[in-house]
Design a protein around this motif. Sequence first.
Motif, mmCIF file in Angstrom:
data_model
loop_
_atom_site.group_PDB
_atom_site.id
_atom_site.type_symbol
_atom_site.label_atom_id
_atom_site.label_comp_id
_atom_site.label_asym_id
_atom_site.label_seq_id
_atom_site.Cartn_x
_atom_site.Cartn_y
_atom_site.Cartn_z
ATOM 1 N N UNK A 1 0.790 -1.236 0.000
ATOM 2 C CA UNK A 1 0.000 0.000 0.000
ATOM 3 C C UNK A 1 0.817 1.278 0.000
ATOM 4 N N UNK A 2 2.126 1.190 -0.283
ATOM 5 C CA UNK A 2 2.919 2.443 -0.302
ATOM 6 C C UNK A 2 2.786 3.203 -1.618
ATOM 7 N N UNK B 1 -14.198 -5.131 -6.836
ATOM 8 C CA UNK B 1 -13.336 -3.949 -6.788
ATOM 9 C C UNK B 1 -11.909 -4.305 -6.388
ATOM 10 N N UNK B 2 -11.012 -3.358 -6.637
ATOM 11 C CA UNK B 2 -9.593 -3.603 -6.391
ATOM 12 C C UNK B 2 -9.156 -3.118 -5.032
ATOM 13 N N UNK B 3 -8.010 -2.434 -4.990
ATOM 14 C CA UNK B 3 -7.451 -2.032 -3.705
ATOM 15 C C UNK B 3 -8.023 -0.714 -3.192
ATOM 16 N N UNK B 4 -8.887 -0.068 -3.987
ATOM 17 C CA UNK B 4 -9.282 1.291 -3.627
ATOM 18 C C UNK B 4 -10.072 1.396 -2.325
ATOM 19 N N UNK B 5 -10.676 0.278 -1.878
ATOM 20 C CA UNK B 5 -11.458 0.357 -0.640
ATOM 21 C C UNK B 5 -10.928 -0.570 0.447
ATOM 22 N N UNK B 6 -9.679 -0.980 0.330
ATOM 23 C CA UNK B 6 -9.174 -1.953 1.284
ATOM 24 C C UNK B 6 -8.020 -1.364 2.081
ATOM 25 N N UNK B 7 -7.486 -2.159 2.986
ATOM 26 C CA UNK B 7 -6.355 -1.675 3.778
ATOM 27 C C UNK B 7 -5.114 -1.483 2.905
ATOM 28 N N UNK B 8 -5.135 -2.089 1.710
ATOM 29 C CA UNK B 8 -3.996 -1.927 0.799
ATOM 30 C C UNK B 8 -4.069 -0.633 -0.013
ATOM 31 N N UNK B 9 -5.113 0.158 0.189
ATOM 32 C CA UNK B 9 -5.388 1.226 -0.773
ATOM 33 C C UNK B 9 -4.293 2.285 -0.841
ATOM 34 N N UNK B 10 -3.363 2.261 0.075
ATOM 35 C CA UNK B 10 -2.297 3.253 0.025
ATOM 36 C C UNK B 10 -2.751 4.557 0.642
ATOM 37 N N UNK B 11 -1.796 5.418 0.851
ATOM 38 C CA UNK B 11 -2.131 6.718 1.435
ATOM 39 C C UNK B 11 -1.706 7.753 0.418
ATOM 40 N N UNK B 12 -2.569 7.998 -0.574
ATOM 41 C CA UNK B 12 -2.145 8.882 -1.646
ATOM 42 C C UNK B 12 -1.747 10.253 -1.133
#
Length: 353
Positions: free
Chosen positions: A253-254, A330-341
């Motif tokens: 998620x980086x 859905x992909x990573x956009x709603x998960x703990x992996x979504x990153x911290x944009x």
Amino acid sequence: MPSRIEESIPSFPDDVPTANIYTVDFDRLKDGDPEEARKVYEASRGYGFFYLSNTHVDYDFMFDLANETFKLPLDEKMKYEMGNTGRYFGYKMSGSNYVDSKGTPDQSEFYNVSKDDVMGNGQYKEHPLEHPSTIERRRGELEGFMSSAHRVVLVVLKVLSEQLGLGPDVLPDLHKLDRVGGDQARVTHAPPVSADTITLGEHTDFGSVTVLFNQLGGLQVINPESKNYKYVKPQPGCAIINLGDALVKLVGGRLYSGVHRVVGPPGEQAQSPRHSVVYFARPNGDVKLKSRLDPDDGEEAMTADDWIAQRAKLRRTANYQGADTYHASRGTEHTKDSGKPKLDKPAQEAEAM
Ligand SMILES: O=C(O)CCC(=O)C(=O)O
Ligand SMILES: [Fe+2]
């Protein structure tokens, strides 16, 4: 340099909101220029999208391939339809995927060509896939397109691997051109529709790095701070690069996989059919999608191949059983992996949110 086709299309309007994303020079990036590397890293933690100039990828012929392939009679194209089981190579008919939680059918068709089929990897060496003649007779050119697009991907992955402190080879080594995986070239077609019609629904890409060429506007990306959609204005001679979910998972998620969709082209471009040309790089098929930066995270992870099959299957209209199917697709956009944009702050003027 603008391609042959880019010189003859109506201009993109100047009164629609566009995303202010970096332009990176591939030659300088490849040669280790630290400023270009910094832009790639910043963009990969901001929109998850950037322009790349001087890619040395020959893609003009892919627009001819698209034109000729989508003009074929539907029953000819349907001989190569990918089906509803998660197989992701071949033809996707318009309407066979859905665009939102209500299950509204999409309005674009595409054709995916497997990298392994073109490069003769694994089982495909003995048993190549069959394609319409418009694709079959361009196998040599497709090999050139895939190798050069893959080379771009490996440079981007090397830079990101270094920027994240993993060393230069960790991410590239999970994406070998001659090892089997779900990489593919895609051509898309949407008919002329109004600018408020969604032709390809909101999504994040499944793979690692996407190399996209388009001529007409219509691609829109969510600004991760304001959450508003902005157009990604095609820049003649530049590829649009964006990151996908598999890469986000590989780095815990980086980095950020930008949420995007496609609508009808804006302004004067509205009456034109729209094609785009894409190379989707994915990790090699047996790679586990676990964070290479968090080795102690004991969580079970899917393989890259299983991840693609799951995403592809759940977006099929035939498999839609309500909003739950949409959410599961859905992909990573709603998960703990979504990153911290962390949105880019490019030197250019600030963008209206
Ligand atoms: O057509 C485009 O500009 C983007 C297509 C896209 O997002 C995709 O095929 O995943
Ligand atoms: Fe996409």
